[in-house]
Design a protein around this motif. Structure first.
Motif, PDB file in Angstrom:
ATOM      1  N   GLN A   8      41.544  71.539  26.702  1.00  0.00           N
ATOM      2  CA  GLN A   8      41.795  71.172  25.316  1.00  0.00           C
ATOM      3  C   GLN A   8      42.731  72.199  24.651  1.00  0.00           C
ATOM      4  O   GLN A   8      42.394  73.378  24.552  1.00  0.00           O
ATOM      5  CB  GLN A   8      40.463  71.085  24.567  1.00  0.00           C
ATOM      6  CG  GLN A   8      40.563  70.885  23.082  1.00  0.00           C
ATOM      7  CD  GLN A   8      41.554  69.812  22.651  1.00  0.00           C
ATOM      8  OE1 GLN A   8      42.461  70.073  21.871  1.00  0.00           O
ATOM      9  NE2 GLN A   8      41.385  68.605  23.193  1.00  0.00           N
TER      10      GLN A   8
ATOM     11  N   GLN B 118      34.457  63.952  26.545  1.00  0.00           N
ATOM     12  CA  GLN B 118      35.523  63.538  27.452  1.00  0.00           C
ATOM     13  C   GLN B 118      35.136  62.197  28.069  1.00  0.00           C
ATOM     14  O   GLN B 118      34.020  62.001  28.512  1.00  0.00           O
ATOM     15  CB  GLN B 118      35.742  64.572  28.557  1.00  0.00           C
ATOM     16  CG  GLN B 118      36.079  65.984  28.086  1.00  0.00           C
ATOM     17  CD  GLN B 118      34.858  66.882  28.045  1.00  0.00           C
ATOM     18  OE1 GLN B 118      33.797  66.480  27.558  1.00  0.00           O
ATOM     19  NE2 GLN B 118      34.980  68.094  28.547  1.00  0.00           N
TER      20      GLN B 118
ATOM     21  N   GLU C   8      39.195  62.119  33.708  1.00  0.00           N
ATOM     22  CA  GLU C   8      38.664  62.393  32.369  1.00  0.00           C
ATOM     23  C   GLU C   8      39.830  62.560  31.394  1.00  0.00           C
ATOM     24  O   GLU C   8      40.926  62.955  31.782  1.00  0.00           O
ATOM     25  CB  GLU C   8      37.831  63.673  32.382  1.00  0.00           C
ATOM     26  CG  GLU C   8      36.680  63.649  33.363  1.00  0.00           C
ATOM     27  CD  GLU C   8      36.122  65.028  33.694  1.00  0.00           C
ATOM     28  OE1 GLU C   8      35.105  65.104  34.390  1.00  0.00           O
ATOM     29  OE2 GLU C   8      36.734  66.034  33.268  1.00  0.00           O
ATOM     30  N   LYS C   9      39.558  62.273  30.114  1.00  0.00           N
ATOM     31  CA  LYS C   9      40.578  62.418  29.074  1.00  0.00           C
ATOM     32  C   LYS C   9      39.908  62.723  27.739  1.00  0.00           C
ATOM     33  O   LYS C   9      38.741  62.401  27.533  1.00  0.00           O
ATOM     34  CB  LYS C   9      41.424  61.148  28.972  1.00  0.00           C
ATOM     35  CG  LYS C   9      40.615  59.867  28.892  1.00  0.00           C
ATOM     36  CD  LYS C   9      41.385  58.692  29.464  1.00  0.00           C
ATOM     37  CE  LYS C   9      40.496  57.468  29.661  1.00  0.00           C
ATOM     38  NZ  LYS C   9      39.538  57.643  30.766  1.00  0.00           N
ATOM     39  N   PHE C  10      40.657  63.368  26.854  1.00  0.00           N
ATOM     40  CA  PHE C  10      40.141  63.744  25.534  1.00  0.00           C
ATOM     41  C   PHE C  10      40.460  62.656  24.519  1.00  0.00           C
ATOM     42  O   PHE C  10      41.633  62.292  24.334  1.00  0.00           O
ATOM     43  CB  PHE C  10      40.781  65.049  25.045  1.00  0.00           C
ATOM     44  CG  PHE C  10      40.424  66.267  25.841  1.00  0.00           C
ATOM     45  CD1 PHE C  10      39.181  66.873  25.686  1.00  0.00           C
ATOM     46  CD2 PHE C  10      41.328  66.823  26.724  1.00  0.00           C
ATOM     47  CE1 PHE C  10      38.850  68.013  26.410  1.00  0.00           C
ATOM     48  CE2 PHE C  10      41.014  67.965  27.449  1.00  0.00           C
ATOM     49  CZ  PHE C  10      39.767  68.563  27.297  1.00  0.00           C
TER      50      PHE C  10
ATOM     51  N   CYS D  44      39.232  68.779  31.473  1.00  0.00           N
ATOM     52  CA  CYS D  44      39.349  67.428  32.022  1.00  0.00           C
ATOM     53  C   CYS D  44      40.011  67.516  33.398  1.00  0.00           C
ATOM     54  O   CYS D  44      40.942  68.292  33.593  1.00  0.00           O
ATOM     55  CB  CYS D  44      40.218  66.531  31.129  1.00  0.00           C
ATOM     56  SG  CYS D  44      39.372  65.873  29.670  1.00  0.00           S
TER      57      CYS D  44
END
Length: 516
Positions: free
Chosen positions: A207, A165, A109-111, A245
């Motif tokens: 975050q 995400q 997962e990534k922002f 994430c």
């Protein structure tokens, strides 16, 4: 025919061709999904147990039925007789596969954020991004109502977590070279579209800048139910949903005994993985006192469905005991007629008895069971494979290092046995102590006569040797964490050093430092 064998305490299901009326063939795959191809509603010529298995999987004339998708699919037929606990055990056991069919499935997962403002992406931007990737790189769109919520291409899928995400769930692959190539291809595609929109992606575990109020919720029905339920069962559940994430790897097992050994090794060493990949030291612009805030958040999210699962180390543990545990984990939802129905507070055991107030008198399908298993969040999770869940998200090199770490340990018999020998006298209290302390102190956590760093040195050596014995020249993927082990300094501590140094106590530069 589909045969279920049990040797001692070890279950395993294998797939063979089933013949029925008109000479057609149907194959139930025992990979990561049950597939039933063109199975007629009247499954003639089967034994009663074979008919029953098809009934719970789903038979529909002229249609391909795939159990589980995103959003969840529903069984194609009404189950004529209720599931039994044996069916649920058999479902898990159907994941058994011979070593030559073991695969590596990596998820990360990534922002997403606006490069100019460092603000989170709005859903409208995410929809534009998903549509752009679909059109340019030939992905199929996944819809919930009239909203695009994901993409699918072959055995890969892209989905949205509650706060937007962006998650890649990779295909089951044979080697770590393929895994890293998949990650690189995915990031290339995402960046090709996102950069034109002024969007970037951040590889970090929690975050670092935004408050909960800043983050829009994605339009998925299950997330509304979870958002309402989380504050009732823990103080940090919303942070888990919207501000964390992870990167995780999904691995296969050959038998019930093999599953147990890998489950125990994975749980015992999960705090070491948490420390090696610790990468979440900031909250709302300030240091939060942790090296892995993401890991800490899971300690007060929902104790009914998280944790180190001490019962896995009991002599009686196996598929049946995991089913017993999962049956009593409170449910979130049931998916019916393209809607999520709130069933919070009730258990799957209640559902098995037809006692869910939200759908009174209705009984679950295997599909419901598969959906329920995705709502349980221990440090290692059992489905028809094992998920290693302890690591923070990070930059792309670490996305390849995490599966390398676990494949070297769990897919090599010598390394796996060495891990089990090393950890066999660790007590439940010691395992829990490591789980509790590592989010704050990382590899500097005291353990017995030394530090966790010293254990990590031995474990990394085993992982490297395991990869070398595989013969695919994969050990180089561990270089990204070798320096962490050598120095005892986690990625989070390096970020903190930058924060107190050249960043001038601002977290904004982390968006560039960890930009994909």
């Amino acid at each position: 025919m589909v045969l279920l064998s049990r040797t001692g305490s070890s279950y395993c299901m294998r797939s063979e061709i089933i013949r029925y009326k008109a000479g057609n063939n149907a194959v139930i795959s025992t990979r990561h999904k049950f597939d039933a191809f063109n199975v007629k509603k009247t499954c003639i010529g089967f034994s009663s147990s074979e008919k029953r298995l098809f009934a719970v999987i789903g038979c529909k004339r002229g249609h391909k039925v795939i159990v589980a998708a995103s959003p969840p699919t529903e069984d194609a037929v009404v189950v004529t007789e209720p599931l039994t606990e044996r069916d649920l055990v058999d479902y898990l056991a159907s994941g058994c596969k011979p070593k030559e069919k073991w695969r590596i499935g990596t998820e990360h997962e990534k922002f997403g954020f606006e490069l100019e403002s460092l603000l989170p992406m709005k859903y409208e931007q995410i929809a534009e991004l998903l549509n752009g990737i679909a059109e340019r790189f030939d992905w199929d769109k996944v819809m919930e109502g009239d909203k695009i919520i994901g993409l699918k291409q072959g055995k890969q899928s892209i989905s949205l977590e509650p706060g937007g995400q962006f998650e890649l769930s990779g295909a089951p692959l044979e080697t770590l070279h393929q895994t890293c190539a998949e990650v690189n291809s995915h990031l290339y595609q995402v960046k090709a579209v996102a950069e034109e929109m002024g969007i970037g992606f951040l590889g970090i575990g929690f975050q670092p800048k935004w408050g909960l109020r800043d983050i829009p919720m994605m339009p998925k029905g299950r997330y509304e139910i979870m958002r309402n339920y989380m504050p009732k069962v823990g103080s940090l559940g919303l942070d888990m949903m919207f501000r964390t994430c992870t990167v995780q790897v999904n691995l296969d097992f050959s038998s019930e005994t093999d599953m147990i050994r890998k489950f125990r090794a994975g749980l015992a060493l999960q705090p070491i993985a948490t420390a090696l990949f610790a990468n979440s030291p900031f909250t709302e612009g300030k240091p939060n006192g942790f090296v892995s805030m993401r890991s800490q958040i899971w300690t007060d999210t929902d104790k009914d469905r998280t944790g180190m699962l001490p019962f896995v180390f009991d002599n009686t543990f196996g598929f049946e005991q995991y089913v017993d545990y999962a049956l009593d984990v409170p449910m979130y939802f049931v998916y019916r007629k393209k809607n999520y129905i709130d069933c919070t507070g009730m258990t799957f055991r209640d559902f098995m008895a037809g006692k869910l107030p939200c759908i009174p008198g209705e009984f679950p399908t295997l599909n419901d069971w598969e959906n329920h298993l995705t709502t349980i969040f221990p440090e290692v999770r059992l489905k028809r494979y094992l998920e290693m869940r302890g690591a923070d998200g990070g930059p792309w090199r670490r996305l390849c290092a995490l599966p390398a770490f676990w494949v070297g340990l769990l897919y090599d018999e010598v390394s796996l046995q060495n891990v089990l020998d090393m950890t066999t006298d660790w007590t439940a209290e010691e395992r829990q102590m490591l789980r509790n302390k590592v989010p704050r102190t990382g590899l500097k956590t005291p353990f017995r006569d030394g530090l966790l760093k010293h254990v990590a040195e031995d474990v990394l050596k085993l992982a490297k040797e395991g990869l070398e014995r595989r013969g695919f020249k994969e050990s180089g993927f561990l270089n990204e964490v070798a320096e962490v082990v050598r120095t005892g300094v986690t990625p989070a501590e390096k970020l903190l050093e930058l924060y107190h140094g050249k960043w001038g106590q601002s977290v904004d530069p982390v968006f560039e430092e960890l930009l994909y």
